[in-house]
Design a protein around this motif. Structure first.
Motif, PDB file in Angstrom:
ATOM      1  N   THR A 139       0.849  -1.194   0.000  1.00  8.85           N
ATOM      2  CA  THR A 139       0.000   0.000   0.000  1.00  8.85           C
ATOM      3  C   THR A 139       0.878   1.234   0.000  1.00  8.85           C
ATOM      4  N   ALA A 140       0.356   2.290  -0.558  1.00  3.97           N
ATOM      5  CA  ALA A 140       1.084   3.549  -0.595  1.00  3.97           C
ATOM      6  C   ALA A 140       1.098   4.156   0.804  1.00  3.97           C
ATOM      7  N   ALA A 141       2.112   4.925   1.078  1.00  2.00           N
ATOM      8  CA  ALA A 141       2.204   5.594   2.376  1.00  2.00           C
ATOM      9  C   ALA A 141       1.061   6.593   2.509  1.00  2.00           C
ATOM     10  N   PRO A 142       0.435   6.649   3.657  1.00  2.00           N
ATOM     11  CA  PRO A 142      -0.680   7.595   3.818  1.00  2.00           C
ATOM     12  C   PRO A 142      -0.178   9.026   3.745  1.00  2.00           C
ATOM     13  N   THR A 143      -0.991   9.865   3.128  1.00  2.00           N
ATOM     14  CA  THR A 143      -0.620  11.272   3.031  1.00  2.00           C
ATOM     15  C   THR A 143      -1.170  12.001   4.242  1.00  2.00           C
ATOM     16  N   VAL A 144      -0.407  12.929   4.743  1.00  2.00           N
ATOM     17  CA  VAL A 144      -0.809  13.691   5.925  1.00  2.00           C
ATOM     18  C   VAL A 144      -1.449  14.986   5.467  1.00  2.00           C
ATOM     19  N   GLN A 145      -2.691  15.196   5.888  1.00  2.00           N
ATOM     20  CA  GLN A 145      -3.413  16.412   5.563  1.00  2.00           C
ATOM     21  C   GLN A 145      -3.096  17.460   6.615  1.00  2.00           C
TER      22      GLN A 145
END
Length: 87
Positions: A41-47
């Motif tokens: 899975t892709a690394a989660p993006t931080v909003q």
């Protein structure tokens, strides 16, 4: 006071019937089941998190400055007319 919600009803389930049994054959091989593959899975993006709470207040300082300018101009005109009338 609020009313109690009605409980959901479940549909009646069918009773299982006796299935015919068959004897396993000697030549039958056990079946292999497919193993699930793990997808990376892709690394989660931080909003970015806003520190300003959303209160619904949409007034802006420019609006307040314009209102202050208009009221100051109104007071200046009134004072000028009073001083002119006295003379």
């Amino acid at each position: 006071m609020t009313a109690k919600l009605p409980q959901p009803t479940t549909p009646p389930t069918a009773t299982p019937t006796a299935a015919p049994t068959t004897a396993p054959q000697a030549a039958e091989q056990p079946r292999r089941t497919a193993q699930p593959t793990v997808q990376p899975t892709a690394a989660p993006t931080v909003q970015p998190v806003s520190t300003i709470p959303a209160t619904g207040d949409t007034s802006s300082p420019i609006l307040w400055a314009a209102l202050l300018l208009c009221s100051g101009a109104g007071l200046a005109v009134t004072a000028y007319k009073k001083n002119r009338h006295r003379s």
